[in-house]
Design an enzyme around this catalytic site. Structure first.
Site, mmCIF file in Angstrom:
data_model
loop_
_atom_site.group_PDB
_atom_site.id
_atom_site.type_symbol
_atom_site.label_atom_id
_atom_site.label_comp_id
_atom_site.label_asym_id
_atom_site.label_seq_id
_atom_site.Cartn_x
_atom_site.Cartn_y
_atom_site.Cartn_z
ATOM 1 N N HIS A 81 0.831 -1.210 0.000
ATOM 2 C CA HIS A 81 0.000 0.000 0.000
ATOM 3 C C HIS A 81 0.865 1.260 0.000
ATOM 4 O O HIS A 81 2.015 1.244 0.452
ATOM 5 C CB HIS A 81 -1.014 -0.002 1.138
ATOM 6 C CG HIS A 81 -0.446 -0.045 2.524
ATOM 7 N ND1 HIS A 81 -0.016 1.090 3.187
ATOM 8 C CD2 HIS A 81 -0.259 -1.063 3.401
ATOM 9 C CE1 HIS A 81 0.403 0.753 4.400
ATOM 10 N NE2 HIS A 81 0.282 -0.552 4.554
ATOM 11 N N ASP A 83 -0.374 4.396 1.118
ATOM 12 C CA ASP A 83 -0.748 5.367 2.146
ATOM 13 C C ASP A 83 -0.065 5.014 3.470
ATOM 14 O O ASP A 83 0.452 3.901 3.647
ATOM 15 C CB ASP A 83 -2.276 5.421 2.318
ATOM 16 C CG ASP A 83 -2.882 4.066 2.690
ATOM 17 O OD1 ASP A 83 -2.339 3.019 2.287
ATOM 18 O OD2 ASP A 83 -3.905 4.042 3.400
ATOM 19 N N ASP A 113 6.120 0.443 7.239
ATOM 20 C CA ASP A 113 4.699 0.191 6.928
ATOM 21 C C ASP A 113 4.215 1.185 5.887
ATOM 22 O O ASP A 113 3.629 2.194 6.234
ATOM 23 C CB ASP A 113 3.861 0.295 8.209
ATOM 24 C CG ASP A 113 2.389 0.006 7.980
ATOM 25 O OD1 ASP A 113 2.052 -0.536 6.912
ATOM 26 O OD2 ASP A 113 1.580 0.337 8.853
ATOM 27 N N GLU A 147 -5.230 1.572 2.293
ATOM 28 C CA GLU A 147 -5.166 0.385 3.149
ATOM 29 C C GLU A 147 -5.348 0.759 4.609
ATOM 30 O O GLU A 147 -5.892 -0.012 5.402
ATOM 31 C CB GLU A 147 -3.830 -0.350 2.960
ATOM 32 C CG GLU A 147 -3.795 -1.764 3.546
ATOM 33 C CD GLU A 147 -3.371 -1.860 5.007
ATOM 34 O OE1 GLU A 147 -3.541 -2.923 5.600
ATOM 35 O OE2 GLU A 147 -2.878 -0.852 5.559
ATOM 36 N N GLU A 148 -4.869 1.958 4.976
ATOM 37 C CA GLU A 148 -4.903 2.355 6.388
ATOM 38 C C GLU A 148 -6.281 2.844 6.827
ATOM 39 O O GLU A 148 -6.468 3.237 7.976
ATOM 40 C CB GLU A 148 -3.838 3.417 6.673
ATOM 41 C CG GLU A 148 -2.393 2.936 6.453
ATOM 42 C CD GLU A 148 -1.926 1.899 7.479
ATOM 43 O OE1 GLU A 148 -2.730 1.490 8.331
ATOM 44 O OE2 GLU A 148 -0.755 1.493 7.398
ATOM 45 N N GLU A 175 1.932 -7.486 2.816
ATOM 46 C CA GLU A 175 2.429 -6.832 4.009
ATOM 47 C C GLU A 175 2.795 -7.739 5.182
ATOM 48 O O GLU A 175 2.092 -8.698 5.474
ATOM 49 C CB GLU A 175 1.288 -5.901 4.453
ATOM 50 C CG GLU A 175 1.477 -5.261 5.769
ATOM 51 C CD GLU A 175 0.817 -3.905 5.795
ATOM 52 O OE1 GLU A 175 -0.177 -3.691 5.082
ATOM 53 O OE2 GLU A 175 1.315 -3.050 6.538
#
Ligand SMILES: [Zn+2]
Length: 434
Positions: A81, A83, A113, A147-148, A175
């Site tokens: 991801h 974001d 991350d 994703e977040e 991830e």
């Protein structure tokens, strides 16, 4: 074998991506487009034609396909991801969006991350373009938005609206996984994710009789809600072992030379030292009350009161989760899913898992690779709707004292340059053999 350029690029790409602020505050407040364009340009330079896709302007996803040499093989999805979660600059030692490389460490929001993994994917594909390497299976690359938050503008949108882009994909690698977990006694454990608990964010609503705070009231909504919340918070969930968690416990027990007594999991966890942290959140369902909403004046009993609960359930244990919630809330309190995501279970007795393990062991001969189940969730949940089995594998070799899991969404998120170099080598090796 990746070259010096790949090692330089993985650091530069991580740093550049961190500098592109893609903070996702939820509620649609995020703009991934500049990061998506950056990644797309690097793919295009490597001869991998990217497609940019948006459900909402600015919320950009990038998808590309690298054609494999064996057309009969299933395709493999590789996703990361774009974001990141918010970062409060005042709390940090370096600015969270500086991407600064200082003393061999890349600093900033997204360093673990997961702009690190995005950078590793890009560096490997570009090295392949220089060397003329072609994978056996088709590789589908997806850099996702959102994703977040809900993934509605990201992987959820891709899975629902552009499934053809993932045609032939049966497995995915994304991830969180294959990072060094130091147990404090010299063991280096590399957990590879092969499952995720499901997400059940619940809204509880208690109804009662509104009235004056000085009167007798046996139907007080606040009292009913508080009782239900306390029952949920205090409930001890029974252990429920999925195949991945069973494999994790069995392998860790062997590593620690203790009996793998799965009939008394809590006792077993007690014998695994710090490594218990890799499994303890995934041996049972959970439900933690997190928010309360009730009342507006101290002498007025409200007719309604609400609470929110962060629930998580294991693969195969969702029905039990629902039934238990019915029981714990009782007749006076209703509950509903405010947000629900599926639980995932991925087999570890498959070639792909063995290939991930072998790639880590090749560059970290002292590694103990064990499967684990993630306590939370990733984009793999969205892609699972397309019948794709997801694993978490973003290899990083980390020095002792470097608490990877604490840096996730944490202050001073950072990643050592050496860890990125290791990651790009391992990812390259894994993808060549996959
Ligand atoms: Zn993430």
């Amino acid at each position: 074998m990746t070259d010096g350029q790949a090692r330089d690029e993985v650091v530069r790409f991580t740093s550049d991506l961190i500098r592109i602020d893609t903070t996702n505050r939820g509620g649609g407040d995020c703009r991934e487009r500049p990061a998506a364009e950056y990644a797309a340009a690097l793919l295009a330079e490597a001869g991998v034609e990217p497609v940019l896709l948006e459900r909402t302007p600015g919320r950009t996803n990038v998808v590309a396909r690298v054609e494999g040499s064996d057309p009969s093989a299933d395709a493999l999805l590789l996703h990361g991801h774009l974001d990141v979660v918010p970062a409060e600059a005042a709390d940090w030692s370096v600015h969270p969006f500086s991407g600064e490389v200082r003393d061999g460490v890349v600093w900033g929001r997204g360093a673990v991350d997961m702009k690190n993994m995005d950078a590793m994917i890009l560096a490997v594909l570009r090295a392949w373009a220089r060397e003329g390497v072609r994978p056996r299976r088709d590789l589908v690359i997806a850099f996702t938005a959102d994703e977040e938050a809900s993934a509605a503008d990201g992987a959820g949108f891709l899975a629902d609206r552009h499934p053809h882009l993932f045609e032939g994909c049966t497995q995915a690698v994304g991830e969180s996984g294959a990072f060094t977990f130091h147990d404090g006694a010299g063991r280096r454990i590399y957990p590879v994710a092969a499952g995720e608990r499901g997400t059940g964010w619940l809204k509880l609503t208690a109804r009662g009789r509104a009235g004056h705070g000085s009167k007798v009231n046996r139907e007080n909504a606040v009292t009913r809600l508080a009782a239900a919340v306390a029952r949920i918070g205090e409930h001890v969930w029974p252990t429920r072992l999925t195949p991945t968690v069973t494999a994790a416990l069995t392998e860790l027990a062997a590593l620690y030379g203790v009996d793998a007594d799965l009939d008394d999991v809590d006792a077993l966890l007690g014998k695994l030292g710090p490594a218990a942290a890799l499994v303890e959140a995934t041996v049972r369902n959970s439900a933690n009350p997190t928010m309360l909403e009730a009342g507006y004046k101290v002498n007025v009993i409200p007719g309604e009161a609400a609470a929110f609960v962060d629930g998580r359930y294991l693969a195969g244990a969702e029905d039990e989760f629902r039934a238990t919630l019915d029981e714990l809330t009782g007749p006076d309190v209703d509950w509903e899913f405010h947000h629900r995501e599926v639980a995932l279970q991925a087999p570890v007795d498959v070639p792909l898992y063995a290939q991930m393990r072998a790639a880590v062991e090749e560059f970290a001969p002292d590694a103990h690779v064990v499967p684990y189940c993630m306590s939370g969730g990733t984009d793999a949940k969205q892609f699972s709707r397309l019948g794709i089995t997801g694993y978490g594998f973003a290899p990083l070799k980390l020095p002792e004292g470097f608490d990877y899991q604490a840096l996730f969404h944490g202050v001073d998120e950072r990643v050592p340059v050496e860890a990125l170099h290791f990651g790009v080598r391992v990812l390259d090796r894994f993808l060549r053999t996959a």
